[in-house]
Design a protein around this motif. Sequence first.
Motif, mmCIF file in Angstrom:
data_model
loop_
_atom_site.group_PDB
_atom_site.id
_atom_site.type_symbol
_atom_site.label_atom_id
_atom_site.label_comp_id
_atom_site.label_asym_id
_atom_site.label_seq_id
_atom_site.Cartn_x
_atom_site.Cartn_y
_atom_site.Cartn_z
ATOM 1 N N ASN A 221 0.863 -1.173 0.000
ATOM 2 C CA ASN A 221 0.000 0.000 0.000
ATOM 3 C C ASN A 221 0.904 1.230 0.000
ATOM 4 O OD1 ASN A 221 -1.609 2.229 0.718
ATOM 5 N ND2 ASN A 221 -3.005 0.971 1.924
ATOM 6 N N LEU A 222 0.946 1.935 -1.135
ATOM 7 C CA LEU A 222 1.789 3.115 -1.264
ATOM 8 C C LEU A 222 1.026 4.409 -0.986
ATOM 9 C CD1 LEU A 222 3.883 2.200 -4.452
ATOM 10 C CD2 LEU A 222 4.555 2.019 -2.046
ATOM 11 N N GLY A 223 -0.188 4.287 -0.532
ATOM 12 C CA GLY A 223 -0.987 5.471 -0.239
ATOM 13 C C GLY A 223 -1.816 5.903 -1.426
ATOM 14 N N ASN A 224 -1.158 6.195 -2.541
ATOM 15 C CA ASN A 224 -1.858 6.620 -3.748
ATOM 16 C C ASN A 224 -2.249 5.447 -4.647
ATOM 17 O OD1 ASN A 224 -1.932 9.509 -3.425
ATOM 18 N ND2 ASN A 224 0.281 9.477 -3.689
ATOM 19 N N ASP A 225 -1.691 4.300 -4.396
ATOM 20 C CA ASP A 225 -2.093 3.107 -5.137
ATOM 21 C C ASP A 225 -1.599 1.871 -4.399
ATOM 22 O OD1 ASP A 225 0.572 2.137 -6.059
ATOM 23 O OD2 ASP A 225 0.578 3.925 -7.309
ATOM 24 N N VAL A 226 -2.060 0.714 -4.854
ATOM 25 C CA VAL A 226 -1.529 -0.548 -4.365
ATOM 26 C C VAL A 226 -0.665 -1.125 -5.476
ATOM 27 C CG1 VAL A 226 -3.642 -1.774 -5.061
ATOM 28 C CG2 VAL A 226 -2.072 -2.838 -3.439
ATOM 29 N N THR A 227 0.565 -1.493 -5.134
ATOM 30 C CA THR A 227 1.540 -1.920 -6.135
ATOM 31 C C THR A 227 2.086 -3.299 -5.796
ATOM 32 O OG1 THR A 227 2.221 0.339 -6.671
ATOM 33 C CG2 THR A 227 3.780 -1.407 -7.188
ATOM 34 N N PHE A 228 2.106 -4.154 -6.819
ATOM 35 C CA PHE A 228 2.757 -5.460 -6.710
ATOM 36 C C PHE A 228 4.121 -5.328 -7.363
ATOM 37 C CE2 PHE A 228 3.890 -9.507 -8.749
ATOM 38 C CZ PHE A 228 3.915 -10.356 -7.647
ATOM 39 N N SER B 129 -2.450 6.595 7.315
ATOM 40 C CA SER B 129 -2.185 5.759 8.478
ATOM 41 C C SER B 129 -3.480 5.465 9.235
ATOM 42 C CB SER B 129 -1.206 6.483 9.412
ATOM 43 O OG SER B 129 -1.823 7.619 9.980
ATOM 44 N N PRO B 130 -3.437 4.569 10.232
ATOM 45 C CA PRO B 130 -4.632 4.286 11.039
ATOM 46 C C PRO B 130 -5.177 5.509 11.768
ATOM 47 C CG PRO B 130 -3.000 2.563 11.330
ATOM 48 C CD PRO B 130 -2.333 3.648 10.546
#
Length: 313
Positions: A90-97, A263-264
């Motif tokens: 989870n990079l914040g602006n997207d989810v990256t594999f 963040s949480p």
Amino acid sequence: MELTTFANNLILASMITLFGIHKGVGQWSDWWSYAGFSGPSNWRINEDWVLCSEGKLQSPINIAAESLLFDPGLKNIVVAGNKVSGNLTNLGNDVTFSVTDPQSVTFSLGPLPYVYKLSHIKFHFGRKDGMGTEHTIDGKQFDAEVHLIAYNSDLFPNYSLAEKAPRGLAIVCLFIKTNRDTTHTELSKITNSVNKIQFRGNTTEIEELSIQTLMPDNLQYMTYEGSVTQPGCYETVTWILLNRPAFVGEHQLHALRTLRRDSPRNPQAFMFGNVRPIQPLHRRTVRTNINTSIKCPIKREVSYKVNKNIIKQ
């Protein structure tokens, strides 16, 4: 208008000072987003991202079906390799594999002059169906868009060196449509893991993700020269947009929509809507290997007539 622009720039400058984002301090990668003052219209304030506002080969674009140019010389894409392992983050602006396999998967032929090695996969999606893609077809969006991002491994040893170089990148774009009665088995390896990466900075391992199963069987495509859709918007990408979408279950896309971009401490900051607005085409040509067999309705008759006024010698 000039006063408004000055005021906006003053506000932006104040924000940069507030967050400590200037040379030698802070990180621009932590600042940009898809909305508000740090959204796409203001990515330009980083001098290294000038292409985001001044570039003429920016992405994404709208694909006008009537303007597609059928190119019979475009070959089929060759996908070598299949299963890869890596980290889902989870990079914040997207989810990256991010692929960690040394061999990985490669793309070649089609519109590609070199061999391109898969580096990572990014997911873009909206809050609702029909509003989750960066590229549009005749002004319409799909439910989500997956970018399989590869670098020119013939000329460069890694992604970082290739991303700023001409012909450095190739991005295979896969559109996503939801179907209530469908479950995309391979995508489940991603969606079943999102509970482990709910907040920015969370990461988990994914093993043996089948790239060829993730993609549709029919690899007909549209292609054009464009850019990365995130800062710094480098105009080094050969885009390959697959004609057939992948069908996934509603529950699978819903899982992605639960991801947060912070963040949480900020649990209501959801990631969905990570879509850059459409960019001007600037006279670029979008080619395709899809032969629609549409005949031109205008008949052209060409003939040669002897000039009767010619005097025979």
